[in-house]
Write a protein that holds these residues in place. Structure first.
Motif, mmCIF file in Angstrom:
data_model
loop_
_atom_site.group_PDB
_atom_site.id
_atom_site.type_symbol
_atom_site.label_atom_id
_atom_site.label_comp_id
_atom_site.label_asym_id
_atom_site.label_seq_id
_atom_site.Cartn_x
_atom_site.Cartn_y
_atom_site.Cartn_z
ATOM 1 N N LYS A 3 1.849 -1.470 -8.304
ATOM 2 C CA LYS A 3 1.903 -2.565 -9.290
ATOM 3 C C LYS A 3 1.938 -3.925 -8.600
ATOM 4 O O LYS A 3 1.200 -4.835 -8.977
ATOM 5 N N MET A 6 -1.388 -4.769 -7.244
ATOM 6 C CA MET A 6 -2.310 -5.182 -8.312
ATOM 7 C C MET A 6 -2.107 -6.649 -8.649
ATOM 8 O O MET A 6 -3.074 -7.409 -8.772
ATOM 9 N N VAL A 71 1.604 1.779 -15.759
ATOM 10 C CA VAL A 71 0.780 2.115 -14.599
ATOM 11 C C VAL A 71 1.222 3.461 -14.031
ATOM 12 O O VAL A 71 2.413 3.711 -13.870
ATOM 13 N N ASP A 73 -0.170 6.653 -11.054
ATOM 14 C CA ASP A 73 -0.999 6.962 -9.891
ATOM 15 C C ASP A 73 -1.860 8.178 -10.229
ATOM 16 O O ASP A 73 -1.322 9.255 -10.515
ATOM 17 N N ASN A 107 -4.087 3.976 -11.541
ATOM 18 C CA ASN A 107 -4.378 3.368 -10.247
ATOM 19 C C ASN A 107 -4.863 4.421 -9.243
ATOM 20 O O ASN A 107 -4.644 5.607 -9.424
ATOM 21 N N SER A 136 -8.548 0.257 -8.924
ATOM 22 C CA SER A 136 -8.272 0.507 -7.510
ATOM 23 C C SER A 136 -7.818 -0.803 -6.885
ATOM 24 O O SER A 136 -8.574 -1.771 -6.862
ATOM 25 N N THR A 137 -6.573 -0.810 -6.402
ATOM 26 C CA THR A 137 -6.112 -2.018 -5.721
ATOM 27 C C THR A 137 -6.780 -2.146 -4.361
ATOM 28 O O THR A 137 -7.018 -3.251 -3.889
ATOM 29 N N ILE A 143 -9.377 -4.776 -11.365
ATOM 30 C CA ILE A 143 -8.087 -5.478 -11.344
ATOM 31 C C ILE A 143 -8.160 -6.750 -12.185
ATOM 32 O O ILE A 143 -7.322 -6.968 -13.074
#
Length: 182
Positions: A3, A6, A71, A73, A107, A136-137, A143
């Protein structure tokens, strides 16, 4: 879950390479976004810690929110399973129905170790009245879009709320005028 990363990617435009950052209590950032040619929105972005010991703090921030991201994973089944608990937390904190924009964010879209399928995440989001978006960070995929989507939706909801308040005032004024004219 990423997070903080992001938010950093959205605010600063860069990736925190190889840095694991765990939010302790609350992290706060702001950014202006343009909603339309006439409207700018000052987004206040609050990243609350997910640990149990910070739940009471998290609830107080939820109460003052117009929109939220939940959020998880995509490569961590437990983070997906914990969403039910987070939805309950949001619903419990939403006593005045202020939180009307909710988005589910998956994510690590770019991960080869994904366990949660797009269909499973989309179905869960739909069942819980949320929009779903994979991000995808690492690569920056979606984003900016995720923040713009929630910013736009919140701005439109606030504008509609303000419009309805004006309409209610006008209707009350019209009723008062009508009763005086009789």
């Amino acid at each position: 879950m990423g997070k903080f990363t992001m938010i950093h990617r959205f605010i600063k435009g860069s990736f925190l390479n190889n840095k694991v950052v765990s939010t302790v209590s609350v992290n706060y950032q702001t950014k202006k976004i343009k909603i339309d040619p006439y409207t700018e929105l000052d987004m206040q972005i609050w990243d609350t810690a997910g640990q149990e010991r910070y739940r009471s703090i998290t609830c107080s921030y939820l109460r003052d929110s117009n929109g939220i991201f939940l959020v998880f994973d995509l490569s961590d089944k437990k983070s997906f399973e914990d969403l039910d608990l987070w939805i309950k937390e949001v619903n419990d904190a939403n006593i005045d129905d202020k939180i009307n924009i909710k988005m589910l964010i998956g994510n690590k879209f770019d991960s080869l170790d994904k366990i949660i399928s797009e269909n499973e995440a989309k179905k869960f989001a739909e069942e819980n009245g949320m929009k779903y978006l994979s991000v995808s960070t690492n690569d920056g995929i979606n984003i900016i879009i995720m923040f713009e989507m929630i910013g736009y939706a919140c701005a439109k909801a606030i504008q509609a709320e303000e419009y309805n308040a004006i309409e209610d005032d006008n209707n009350k004024s019209d009723k008062n005028t009508q009763s005086k004219n009789i």
